[in-house]
Design a protein around this motif. Structure first.
Motif, short mmCIF file in Angstrom:
data_model
loop_
_atom_site.label_atom_id
_atom_site.label_comp_id
_atom_site.label_asym_id
_atom_site.label_seq_id
_atom_site.Cartn_x
_atom_site.Cartn_y
_atom_site.Cartn_z
N ALA A 8 0.86 -1.17 0.00
CA ALA A 8 0.00 0.00 0.00
C ALA A 8 0.90 1.23 0.00
O ALA A 8 2.01 1.20 0.53
N ASN A 9 0.44 2.30 -0.59
CA ASN A 9 1.25 3.51 -0.66
C ASN A 9 1.73 3.97 0.71
O ASN A 9 2.85 4.45 0.84
N ALA A 10 0.90 3.82 1.72
CA ALA A 10 1.27 4.27 3.06
C ALA A 10 2.48 3.52 3.61
O ALA A 10 3.14 3.99 4.53
N ASP A 11 2.77 2.35 3.05
CA ASP A 11 3.93 1.57 3.48
C ASP A 11 5.21 1.99 2.76
O ASP A 11 6.27 1.45 3.05
N CYS A 12 5.11 2.92 1.81
CA CYS A 12 6.27 3.35 1.02
C CYS A 12 6.75 4.71 1.48
O CYS A 12 6.01 5.68 1.51
N ARG A 13 8.04 4.75 1.81
CA ARG A 13 8.68 6.00 2.24
C ARG A 13 9.49 6.54 1.07
O ARG A 13 10.43 5.88 0.61
N ILE A 14 9.12 7.74 0.62
CA ILE A 14 9.73 8.33 -0.56
C ILE A 14 10.46 9.60 -0.18
O ILE A 14 9.90 10.49 0.46
N ALA A 37 4.30 8.21 2.43
CA ALA A 37 5.07 8.95 3.43
C ALA A 37 6.20 9.62 2.67
O ALA A 37 6.96 8.95 1.97
N VAL A 38 6.30 10.94 2.77
CA VAL A 38 7.25 11.68 1.95
C VAL A 38 8.08 12.64 2.81
O VAL A 38 7.55 13.33 3.67
N GLU A 39 9.36 12.66 2.53
CA GLU A 39 10.28 13.67 3.05
C GLU A 39 10.92 14.32 1.84
O GLU A 39 10.96 13.73 0.75
N SER A 40 11.44 15.53 2.00
CA SER A 40 12.07 16.20 0.87
C SER A 40 13.38 16.85 1.30
O SER A 40 13.59 17.15 2.47
N THR A 49 21.70 13.05 4.75
CA THR A 49 21.37 13.10 6.18
C THR A 49 19.98 12.51 6.43
O THR A 49 19.80 11.68 7.32
N ILE A 50 19.01 12.94 5.63
CA ILE A 50 17.64 12.44 5.79
C ILE A 50 17.58 10.95 5.51
O ILE A 50 16.96 10.19 6.25
N SER A 51 18.24 10.52 4.45
CA SER A 51 18.21 9.11 4.07
C SER A 51 18.79 8.22 5.16
O SER A 51 18.24 7.15 5.46
N GLN A 52 19.87 8.67 5.77
CA GLN A 52 20.50 7.86 6.81
C GLN A 52 19.59 7.68 8.02
O GLN A 52 19.50 6.59 8.58
N SER A 53 18.89 8.71 8.40
CA SER A 53 18.05 8.62 9.60
C SER A 53 16.64 8.12 9.30
O SER A 53 16.03 7.44 10.12
N TRP A 54 16.10 8.42 8.12
CA TRP A 54 14.70 8.10 7.81
C TRP A 54 14.54 6.78 7.07
O TRP A 54 13.49 6.19 7.07
N GLN A 55 15.57 6.31 6.38
CA GLN A 55 15.56 5.03 5.68
C GLN A 55 14.42 4.91 4.66
O GLN A 55 13.53 4.08 4.80
N PRO A 56 14.45 5.72 3.59
CA PRO A 56 13.38 5.65 2.58
C PRO A 56 13.43 4.36 1.79
O PRO A 56 14.48 3.70 1.70
N PRO A 122 2.14 6.97 -8.54
CA PRO A 122 1.58 6.16 -7.45
C PRO A 122 1.56 4.66 -7.74
O PRO A 122 1.68 3.86 -6.82
N ASP A 123 1.42 4.27 -8.98
CA ASP A 123 1.47 2.85 -9.32
C ASP A 123 2.89 2.38 -9.60
O ASP A 123 3.26 1.26 -9.27
N LEU A 124 3.68 3.25 -10.20
CA LEU A 124 5.03 2.89 -10.61
C LEU A 124 5.98 2.69 -9.43
O LEU A 124 6.73 1.70 -9.38
N LEU A 125 5.96 3.59 -8.47
CA LEU A 125 6.91 3.51 -7.35
C LEU A 125 6.82 2.22 -6.55
O LEU A 125 7.84 1.54 -6.36
N PRO A 126 5.64 1.84 -6.06
CA PRO A 126 5.59 0.57 -5.29
C PRO A 126 6.03 -0.63 -6.12
O PRO A 126 6.71 -1.52 -5.61
N GLN A 127 5.67 -0.64 -7.39
CA GLN A 127 6.05 -1.76 -8.25
C GLN A 127 7.57 -1.83 -8.42
O GLN A 127 8.16 -2.91 -8.32
N LEU A 128 8.22 -0.69 -8.64
CA LEU A 128 9.68 -0.68 -8.79
C LEU A 128 10.37 -1.07 -7.49
O LEU A 128 11.40 -1.75 -7.52
#
Length: 139
Positions: A8-14, A37-40, A49-56, A122-128
């Motif tokens: 589900a999209n909510a399970d994907c951290r982008i 779930a999105v950070e920028s 820095t964000i990637s190391q702590s947030w683990q996308p 929204p369909d492409l990201l979870p599939q990839l």
């Protein structure tokens, strides 16, 4: 996240990384509206820095950024512990074959040319993400 079904999209951290604040805001808001779930970040160092702590699960990474460009950011991201299964997608205005080749050689998993069709993400990201996790599990 299970590797045998599309989450589900909510399970994907982008993580969205682009020095253009408006582009980052539009893409981030669009993905949040679809339940992700999105950070920028607006720079390579900030993204690391964000990637190391947030683990996308996935990073949408602009190539042309001042200072640390997307290529260097991707290389450094790949060096971080635990980042091997992160899906890294080049999000760029560069779409020539030599650009695509450099993207592959740098360690990106995919290449999207701007402007990106926001209705497809929204369909492409979870599939990839699932395809990458399955590929890693079979290695």
């Amino acid at each position: 996240m299970r590797i045998d079904s599309v989450p589900a999209n909510a399970d994907c951290r982008i993580l969205v990384v682009d020095d253009n604040v408006d582009a980052t805001l539009i893409l981030s808001m669009s993905l949040r509206l679809k339940g992700f779930a999105v950070e920028s970040a607006q720079s390579g160092p900030q993204a690391l820095t964000i990637s190391q702590s947030w683990q996308p699960d996935a990073v949408l990474l602009d190539i042309s950024m001042p200072g640390m460009d997307g290529y260097e950011t991707c290389e450094r991201l790949r060096e971080q512990p635990g980042s091997g299964d992160v899906l890294v997608i080049a999000l760029t205005g560069y779409g020539q074959e030599e650009d695509r080749k450099r993207v592959r050689e740098t360690g990106f998993d995919a290449h999207l040319v701007k402007p990106v069709n926001l209705s497809l993400l929204p369909d492409l990201l979870p599939q990839l993400i699932i395809e990458k996790k399955a590929r890693l599990a079979s290695e």
